[in-house]
Design a protein around this motif. Structure first.
Motif, PDB file in Angstrom:
ATOM      1  N   LEU A  35       0.832  -1.205   0.000  1.00  0.00           N
ATOM      2  CA  LEU A  35       0.000   0.000   0.000  1.00  0.00           C
ATOM      3  C   LEU A  35       0.870   1.259   0.000  1.00  0.00           C
ATOM      4  N   TYR A  69       2.271   1.684  -3.429  1.00  0.00           N
ATOM      5  CA  TYR A  69       1.209   2.130  -4.332  1.00  0.00           C
ATOM      6  C   TYR A  69       0.937   3.625  -4.178  1.00  0.00           C
ATOM      7  N   GLU A  70       0.675   4.057  -2.958  1.00  0.00           N
ATOM      8  CA  GLU A  70       0.374   5.472  -2.722  1.00  0.00           C
ATOM      9  C   GLU A  70       1.604   6.350  -2.951  1.00  0.00           C
ATOM     10  N   ASP A 121      -9.941   0.624  -7.038  1.00  0.00           N
ATOM     11  CA  ASP A 121      -9.677   1.832  -6.263  1.00  0.00           C
ATOM     12  C   ASP A 121     -10.303   3.049  -6.948  1.00  0.00           C
ATOM     13  N   TRP A 174      -6.720   9.029  -1.580  1.00  0.00           N
ATOM     14  CA  TRP A 174      -5.991   7.998  -0.853  1.00  0.00           C
ATOM     15  C   TRP A 174      -6.817   7.387   0.283  1.00  0.00           C
ATOM     16  N   SER A 212      -7.129   3.496   0.565  1.00  0.00           N
ATOM     17  CA  SER A 212      -5.892   2.881   1.071  1.00  0.00           C
ATOM     18  C   SER A 212      -5.782   3.059   2.579  1.00  0.00           C
ATOM     19  N   GLY A 243      -1.701  -1.839  -7.255  1.00  0.00           N
ATOM     20  CA  GLY A 243      -3.028  -1.470  -6.758  1.00  0.00           C
ATOM     21  C   GLY A 243      -4.075  -2.514  -7.057  1.00  0.00           C
TER      22      GLY A 243
END
Length: 243
Positions: free
Chosen positions: A25, A28-29, A46, A62, A65, A142
């Motif tokens: 995560l 990804y972010e 997402d 976000w 997440s 993701g």
């Protein structure tokens, strides 16, 4: 006092999910932020969450997440089982082996279908193999996280719980929840598809893939399911057995 179990047992719990999913995560972010933060960089599920959220309840991109991370942390607090950091390399190898198993199933399905006079419209090659587009790589991370969170951790669990409340036997409830969640998983991949692009071969394989991931989730837990999904996607990209 924390329960202590071996690798095979501990992989199924919250501690393994914490150590395996939270770093993904963060990647990804962090990757999205490094690439400019464009919402178009977000993976399918997402992105759907953001689009389906009413404007008056608009939250940061976000937020899904963050909610998933907090959920895993809360799960870890409620479940004291411990997954040891030294087991992570073993878990990675297991995910690669399980991902390779699904890739082998894909190739067998492809060959069988080709023998019937057809061809899967999903090619094993990928544009990623040509240009190594970081946006696409972030999307793969993701997809592995959120598809497993929504369709396996969420939908599979809800379907099973509802069927059990209806007093359906455990084995039948499990089988129906696996098949039903996999069916929705396959259908979701065709949302927004260009008219006329639908293919039954692709639909059936995606359903089979959903069944595969569901059983991985049941027997090996959420962390391994996410890792397997990501490993499969990456193996498709690098295509080690093409030819």
């Amino acid at each position: 006092m924390e329960r202590s179990g071996g690798y095979w047992t501990s992989c199924r719990g919250a501690s393994a999910a914490l150590l395996m999913v939270l770093p993904l995560l963060a990647i990804y972010e962090g990757g999205i932020a490094a690439l400019g933060g464009d919402v178009a960089l977000r993976a399918g599920v997402d992105a759907w969450i953001g689009r389906l959220t009413p404007d008056r309840f608009r939250v940061p991109d976000w937020a899904p997440s963050a909610v998933l991370a907090l959920g895993i942390i809360a799960w870890r607090i409620a479940e004291p089982g411990r997954f040891r950091v030294r087991w992570l390399p073993v878990a990675v190898v297991e995910c690669v082996v399980l991902g390779a198993g699904l890739l082998t199933m894909f190739r067998g399905f492809d060959h069988w279908f080709e023998g019937k006079g057809g061809a899967l419209p999903m090619e094993m090659t990928s544009q990623l193999a040509l240009d190594w587009n970081p946006c696409e790589w972030i999307g793969l991370v993701g997809a592995g996280i959120f598809e497993e969170a929504v369709f396996r951790l969420g939908l599979l669990g809800i379907c099973y719980a509802v069927l059990r409340v209806l007093h359906m036997p455990n084995v039948l409830a499990t089988a129906m929840a696996v098949s039903g969640s996999a069916l929705v998983f396959s259908m979701a991949h065709h949302v927004g598809e260009v008219p006329g692009a639908f293919s039954w071969s692709t639909f059936v394989f995606r359903w089979l893939a959903g069944v595969y991931f569901a059983w991985v989730m049941i027997f090996r837990g959420f962390g391994i399911a996410v890792g397997t999904h990501l490993a499969y996607d990456l193996l498709v990209v690098v295509d080690p057995w093409a030819g």
